[in-house]
Design a protein around this motif. Sequence first.
Motif, PDB file in Angstrom:
ATOM      1  N   LEU A 103     111.044  25.470  77.361  1.00 36.08           N
ATOM      2  CA  LEU A 103     110.451  26.672  76.774  1.00 36.08           C
ATOM      3  C   LEU A 103     110.238  26.503  75.278  1.00 36.08           C
ATOM      4  O   LEU A 103     109.236  26.956  74.725  1.00 36.08           O
ATOM      5  N   ARG A 104     111.196  25.850  74.618  1.00 38.77           N
ATOM      6  CA  ARG A 104     111.079  25.663  73.169  1.00 38.77           C
ATOM      7  C   ARG A 104     109.907  24.761  72.819  1.00 38.77           C
ATOM      8  O   ARG A 104     109.311  24.885  71.737  1.00 38.77           O
ATOM      9  N   ALA A 105     109.560  23.857  73.726  1.00 37.97           N
ATOM     10  CA  ALA A 105     108.470  22.917  73.446  1.00 37.97           C
ATOM     11  C   ALA A 105     107.099  23.550  73.596  1.00 37.97           C
ATOM     12  O   ALA A 105     106.102  22.975  73.159  1.00 37.97           O
TER      13      ALA A 105
ATOM     14  N   ILE B 206     106.382  40.626  72.032  1.00 36.25           N
ATOM     15  CA  ILE B 206     106.990  39.588  72.872  1.00 36.25           C
ATOM     16  C   ILE B 206     106.684  38.199  72.324  1.00 36.25           C
ATOM     17  O   ILE B 206     107.561  37.319  72.287  1.00 36.25           O
ATOM     18  N   LEU B 207     105.467  37.982  71.881  1.00 36.93           N
ATOM     19  CA  LEU B 207     105.111  36.685  71.300  1.00 36.93           C
ATOM     20  C   LEU B 207     105.904  36.407  70.027  1.00 36.93           C
ATOM     21  O   LEU B 207     106.378  35.288  69.800  1.00 36.93           O
ATOM     22  N   ILE B 208     106.054  37.425  69.191  1.00 40.81           N
ATOM     23  CA  ILE B 208     106.829  37.261  67.959  1.00 40.81           C
ATOM     24  C   ILE B 208     108.288  36.966  68.287  1.00 40.81           C
ATOM     25  O   ILE B 208     108.910  36.084  67.684  1.00 40.81           O
ATOM     26  N   THR B 209     108.835  37.697  69.255  1.00 36.02           N
ATOM     27  CA  THR B 209     110.222  37.465  69.663  1.00 36.02           C
ATOM     28  C   THR B 209     110.408  36.051  70.191  1.00 36.02           C
ATOM     29  O   THR B 209     111.404  35.387  69.883  1.00 36.02           O
ATOM     30  N   PHE B 210     109.447  35.589  70.969  1.00 33.89           N
ATOM     31  CA  PHE B 210     109.547  34.254  71.572  1.00 33.89           C
ATOM     32  C   PHE B 210     109.590  33.170  70.509  1.00 33.89           C
ATOM     33  O   PHE B 210     110.439  32.269  70.562  1.00 33.89           O
ATOM     34  N   ILE B 211     108.703  33.251  69.547  1.00 33.14           N
ATOM     35  CA  ILE B 211     108.647  32.184  68.541  1.00 33.14           C
ATOM     36  C   ILE B 211     109.823  32.256  67.566  1.00 33.14           C
ATOM     37  O   ILE B 211     110.269  31.239  67.035  1.00 33.14           O
ATOM     38  N   CYS B 212     110.351  33.468  67.344  1.00 32.83           N
ATOM     39  CA  CYS B 212     111.466  33.625  66.407  1.00 32.83           C
ATOM     40  C   CYS B 212     112.822  33.335  67.043  1.00 32.83           C
ATOM     41  O   CYS B 212     113.822  33.164  66.325  1.00 32.83           O
ATOM     42  N   LEU B 213     112.863  33.287  68.366  1.00 30.48           N
ATOM     43  CA  LEU B 213     114.132  33.159  69.067  1.00 30.48           C
ATOM     44  C   LEU B 213     114.812  31.827  68.834  1.00 30.48           C
ATOM     45  O   LEU B 213     116.035  31.759  68.626  1.00 30.48           O
TER      46      LEU B 213
ATOM     47  N   ALA C  18     107.807  34.764  62.139  1.00 24.51           N
ATOM     48  CA  ALA C  18     107.401  36.105  62.568  1.00 24.51           C
ATOM     49  C   ALA C  18     106.140  36.549  61.841  1.00 24.51           C
ATOM     50  O   ALA C  18     105.226  37.125  62.450  1.00 24.51           O
ATOM     51  N   LEU C  19     106.071  36.284  60.539  1.00 26.53           N
ATOM     52  CA  LEU C  19     104.889  36.665  59.774  1.00 26.53           C
ATOM     53  C   LEU C  19     103.668  35.885  60.227  1.00 26.53           C
ATOM     54  O   LEU C  19     102.565  36.442  60.349  1.00 26.53           O
ATOM     55  N   ILE C  20     103.858  34.607  60.506  1.00 26.93           N
ATOM     56  CA  ILE C  20     102.740  33.786  60.997  1.00 26.93           C
ATOM     57  C   ILE C  20     102.254  34.299  62.345  1.00 26.93           C
ATOM     58  O   ILE C  20     101.053  34.470  62.573  1.00 26.93           O
ATOM     59  N   MET C  21     103.192  34.576  63.235  1.00 25.93           N
ATOM     60  CA  MET C  21     102.822  34.957  64.598  1.00 25.93           C
ATOM     61  C   MET C  21     102.173  36.327  64.660  1.00 25.93           C
ATOM     62  O   MET C  21     101.261  36.543  65.470  1.00 25.93           O
ATOM     63  N   VAL C  22     102.601  37.256  63.813  1.00 32.24           N
ATOM     64  CA  VAL C  22     101.989  38.582  63.853  1.00 32.24           C
ATOM     65  C   VAL C  22     100.527  38.509  63.421  1.00 32.24           C
ATOM     66  O   VAL C  22      99.655  39.181  63.995  1.00 32.24           O
TER      67      VAL C  22
END
Length: 204
Positions: free
Chosen positions: A47-49, A72-79, A135-139
């Motif tokens: 998942l991390r990859a 959800i996308l932000i949470t995923f990348i920040c996790l 998070a800033l990038i993904m938003v």
Amino acid sequence: MASDVLPSLSRMMIGFIGAVVIGVVVGFVLGQAHRLQAMFAPVLEFLRAIPAVALIPLVIIVLGLDDTAKVILITFICLWPVLLNTEAAIRGMDPGLRETARVYGIHWFRYELQVALPAAAPQIFAGMRTSLSLALIMVVVSEMMAGGNGIGVFVLQSQRSFAITDMWSGIVLIGIFGYVFNLLLIVVENRVLAWHHGANTAVE
């Protein structure tokens, strides 16, 4: 502010805080349960990859274009930075600490809260700082691809309408937000980890 900035900031903070909570809890569990860590390690590495950007079309198809998909996308990348740093910190703790707590009859919850959490806090904050920038990038990216409203949509629409001044103002505003949020996190980190910085200074 009301139509673009505030929605972006709310999505970013909800996703970031959700990732921190999930990452710390799961990191604590995997860091102490070696069998679980060995069992779930391949899944987590898989998942991390996966780049979070590659999941945007799938998430849009499943959840639509509302805020839930973006959060959800932000949470995923920040996790991952928080989870992996927490897990590494817990696994790297001195085993004697747990044995000492057991000898003195310290309840497991008190041990986790007063011993394990402070010991892992420096690495947790290091992961949080990495996650905050993600998070800033993904938003911005999710808003550009999914549409709706937000700073990312504002910058993209300004570019498409050749409103160059507006486009640059949005880009500069994103940079300002990144700088301010990072500064605020550093302030919180210095307050929470004052004991840690004091110990390092004393050693030096």
